[in-house]
Design an enzyme around this catalytic site. Structure first.
Site, PDB file in Angstrom:
ATOM      1  N   TRP A 127      21.115  21.223 -67.532  1.00 30.20           N
ATOM      2  CA  TRP A 127      21.600  21.852 -68.726  1.00 30.20           C
ATOM      3  C   TRP A 127      21.629  23.147 -68.861  1.00 30.20           C
ATOM      4  O   TRP A 127      22.593  23.841 -69.333  1.00 30.20           O
ATOM      5  CB  TRP A 127      21.605  20.764 -70.124  1.00 30.20           C
ATOM      6  CG  TRP A 127      22.154  19.514 -70.013  1.00 30.20           C
ATOM      7  CD1 TRP A 127      21.128  18.212 -69.844  1.00 30.20           C
ATOM      8  CD2 TRP A 127      23.420  19.059 -69.586  1.00 30.20           C
ATOM      9  NE1 TRP A 127      22.198  17.325 -69.666  1.00 30.20           N
ATOM     10  CE2 TRP A 127      23.411  17.698 -69.616  1.00 30.20           C
ATOM     11  CE3 TRP A 127      24.779  19.808 -69.706  1.00 30.20           C
ATOM     12  CZ2 TRP A 127      24.533  17.100 -69.527  1.00 30.20           C
ATOM     13  CZ3 TRP A 127      25.864  18.897 -69.685  1.00 30.20           C
ATOM     14  CH2 TRP A 127      25.847  17.678 -69.611  1.00 30.20           C
ATOM     15  N   ASP A 181      18.634  24.453 -77.089  1.00 28.63           N
ATOM     16  CA  ASP A 181      19.306  23.410 -77.188  1.00 28.63           C
ATOM     17  C   ASP A 181      18.229  21.998 -77.252  1.00 28.63           C
ATOM     18  O   ASP A 181      17.680  22.026 -76.614  1.00 28.63           O
ATOM     19  CB  ASP A 181      19.971  23.259 -75.850  1.00 28.63           C
ATOM     20  CG  ASP A 181      20.788  21.980 -75.305  1.00 28.63           C
ATOM     21  OD1 ASP A 181      20.726  20.963 -76.340  1.00 28.63           O
ATOM     22  OD2 ASP A 181      21.299  21.681 -74.366  1.00 28.63           O
ATOM     23  N   LYS A 220      23.436  11.768 -79.178  1.00 35.73           N
ATOM     24  CA  LYS A 220      22.000  10.969 -78.815  1.00 35.73           C
ATOM     25  C   LYS A 220      21.294  10.410 -80.108  1.00 35.73           C
ATOM     26  O   LYS A 220      20.735   9.317 -80.018  1.00 35.73           O
ATOM     27  CB  LYS A 220      21.135  12.157 -77.947  1.00 35.73           C
ATOM     28  CG  LYS A 220      21.829  12.349 -76.726  1.00 35.73           C
ATOM     29  CD  LYS A 220      21.418  13.800 -75.975  1.00 35.73           C
ATOM     30  CE  LYS A 220      22.531  14.159 -74.934  1.00 35.73           C
ATOM     31  NZ  LYS A 220      23.090  13.518 -74.204  1.00 35.73           N
TER      32      LYS A 220
HETATM   33  C1  LIG Z   1      20.269  18.608 -73.341  1.00 36.90           C
HETATM   34  C2  LIG Z   1      21.828  18.444 -73.064  1.00 36.90           C
HETATM   35  N1  LIG Z   1      22.474  19.758 -73.508  1.00 36.90           N
HETATM   36  C3  LIG Z   1      23.815  19.532 -73.329  1.00 36.90           C
HETATM   37  C4  LIG Z   1      24.649  18.340 -73.167  1.00 36.90           C
HETATM   38  C5  LIG Z   1      25.977  18.524 -73.068  1.00 36.90           C
HETATM   39  O1  LIG Z   1      26.408  17.903 -74.294  1.00 36.90           O
HETATM   40  P1  LIG Z   1      27.940  17.776 -74.316  1.00 36.90           P
HETATM   41  O2  LIG Z   1      28.587  16.514 -73.631  1.00 36.90           O
HETATM   42  O3  LIG Z   1      27.865  17.363 -75.903  1.00 36.90           O
HETATM   43  O4  LIG Z   1      28.661  18.948 -74.179  1.00 36.90           O
HETATM   44  C6  LIG Z   1      23.764  17.380 -72.918  1.00 36.90           C
HETATM   45  C7  LIG Z   1      24.479  15.991 -72.722  1.00 36.90           C
HETATM   46  O5  LIG Z   1      24.060  15.011 -72.070  1.00 36.90           O
HETATM   47  C8  LIG Z   1      22.410  17.394 -73.053  1.00 36.90           C
HETATM   48  O6  LIG Z   1      21.426  16.056 -72.997  1.00 36.90           O
END
Ligand SMILES: Cc1ncc(COP(=O)(O)O)c(C=O)c1O
Length: 360
Positions: A101, A171, A195
């Site tokens: 991520w 994040d 989550k």
């Molecule tokens: C730490 C983290 N950041 C970003 C995301 C991406 O999220 P989204 O699907 O809401 O764009 C995730 C998705 O699992 C994640 O676990």
């Protein structure tokens, strides 16, 4: 009706109490004669929902007055672009790459400016958090970026990086509200809610006021400018109203449990059961350096892909769902977010013990 123990990494388990309450209010929200899904986002009832949700989040996280809370759309991934578009005044940012991520966020930021990857744990498949006490933070960096809990790899920053005075952007998608946090240490804390907080479709951005300006990169769309949403109190356009309503219910549920200190205690107790078992198992092995282990996502392997697949299949048949590891890692992963009851983790460990006896 029968509910399983759902170990999904997201969208993930929500508190049963919240789901029941939402079900009760589905056809007639508190005498309005309609569902929250059907009401105007400018109605009195919805205004109360969003204001109460924001206040409850402020109470839970102890958010200072000079921070704004925004309920946005586009998932966490949209923030990968929105952050540089709004913050990259010098067109330079430093990224600490501790998983997929953060890696994706860094790649997206590269569209807008120079990205310095000042630390990474990719050399060991992101199984640890690098020492971030004295990193070569760039003089002209507009911010330093981290992914605080790495959902896929199961690592968590136990200490925030020393950003040498630069704005920290984090994040927190997979550790949101899992333990107390000092908001003043961050410029932006953001996360997709699917989550630990609510249904997919809402992303919450907690942003320090001085970072909300009209001075954004040329061409930044109105909808991707923080100021648009801050000025309109997250009601510039139709927000993800039903999702915000469920988030609000989860905030109240967490308050009822005793707030973030209580969540932390519960989460530590749950994670300990699983990690203690993994540490002495002769079949299963945790994949993360002990000191950097996440309380939320616990990856583990047997070392044999066929046996892993057998485990996931048999666990599912026993009511323990979504234990397959991320496709880039393999093995298993148990996500044990706030709403996963202690009993769920005990049931998982009991099942693992039985599987170990049968398969060793
Ligand atoms: C730490 C983290 N950041 C970003 C995301 C991406 O999220 P989204 O699907 O809401 O764009 C995730 C998705 O699992 C994640 O676990």
């Amino acid at each position: 009706m029968s509910r399983v123990y759902n170990f999904s990494a997201g969208p993930a388990v929500l508190p049963e109490e919240v789901l029941r309450e939402a079900a009760e209010e589905m056809l007639d929200y508190r005498g309005t004669g309609m569902s929250v899904m059907e009401m105007s986002h400018r109605s009195k009832a919805f205004e109360e929902i969003i204001t109460t949700a924001e206040q409850d989040l402020r109470d839970l996280m102890n958010i200072p007055d000079n921070y704004r809370v925004l309920f946005l759309q586009g998932g966490a991934s949209q923030q990968f672009a929105m952050i540089p578009m709004n913050l990259m005044k010098n067109r330079v940012a430093d990224y600490i790459v501790t998983g997929q991520w953060a890696k994706k966020a860094a790649k997206e930021a590269e569209k807008y400016g120079k990205v310095n990857r000042i630390a990474s744990s990719e050399d060991k498949t992101f199984s640890y958090i690098p020492d971030c006490s004295d990193l070569p933070v760039s003089e002209d960096a507009d911010y330093v970026y981290i992914c605080e809990n790495n959902t896929i790899y199961g690592t968590k920053f136990k200490e925030l990086p020393n950003t040498k005075g630069k704005t920290l952007v984090a994040d927190v998608s997979s550790c949101f509200l899992s333990e107390p946090v000092d908001v003043t240490k961050y410029g932006i804390i953001y996360g997709g809610v699917q989550k630990n907080i609510g249904p997919a479709g809402v992303v919450i951005v907690i942003i320090r006021e001085d970072l909300i300006t009209e001075d954004v990169l040329p061409g930044t769309p109105t909808m991707l400018t923080y100021k648009t949403h801050a000025d309109a109190k997250s009601l510039y356009n139709t927000p993800p109203a039903y999702g915000i309503y469920i988030c609000g219910k989860v905030f109240q549920w967490i308050k009822k449990q005793g707030g973030l200190e209580a969540m932390k205690e519960r989460n530590e107790k749950k994670a300990k059961v699983l990690y203690d078992y993994l540490d002495q198992s002769r079949l299963f092995k945790g994949t993360v350096v002990a000191k950097d282990r996440s309380l939320m996502n616990v990856p583990f392997v047997t070392g044999d892909a066929d046996l892993d697949a057998k485990f996931v299949k048999e666990a599912k048949a026993a009511g323990l769902e979504n234990l397959k590891g991320h496709r880039t890692v393999g093995g298993m992963r148990a996500s044990i977010y706030n709403a996963m009851p202690y009993e769920g983790v005990v049931a998982l460990v009991d099942f693992m013990k039985k599987f170990e006896e049968e398969n060793l």
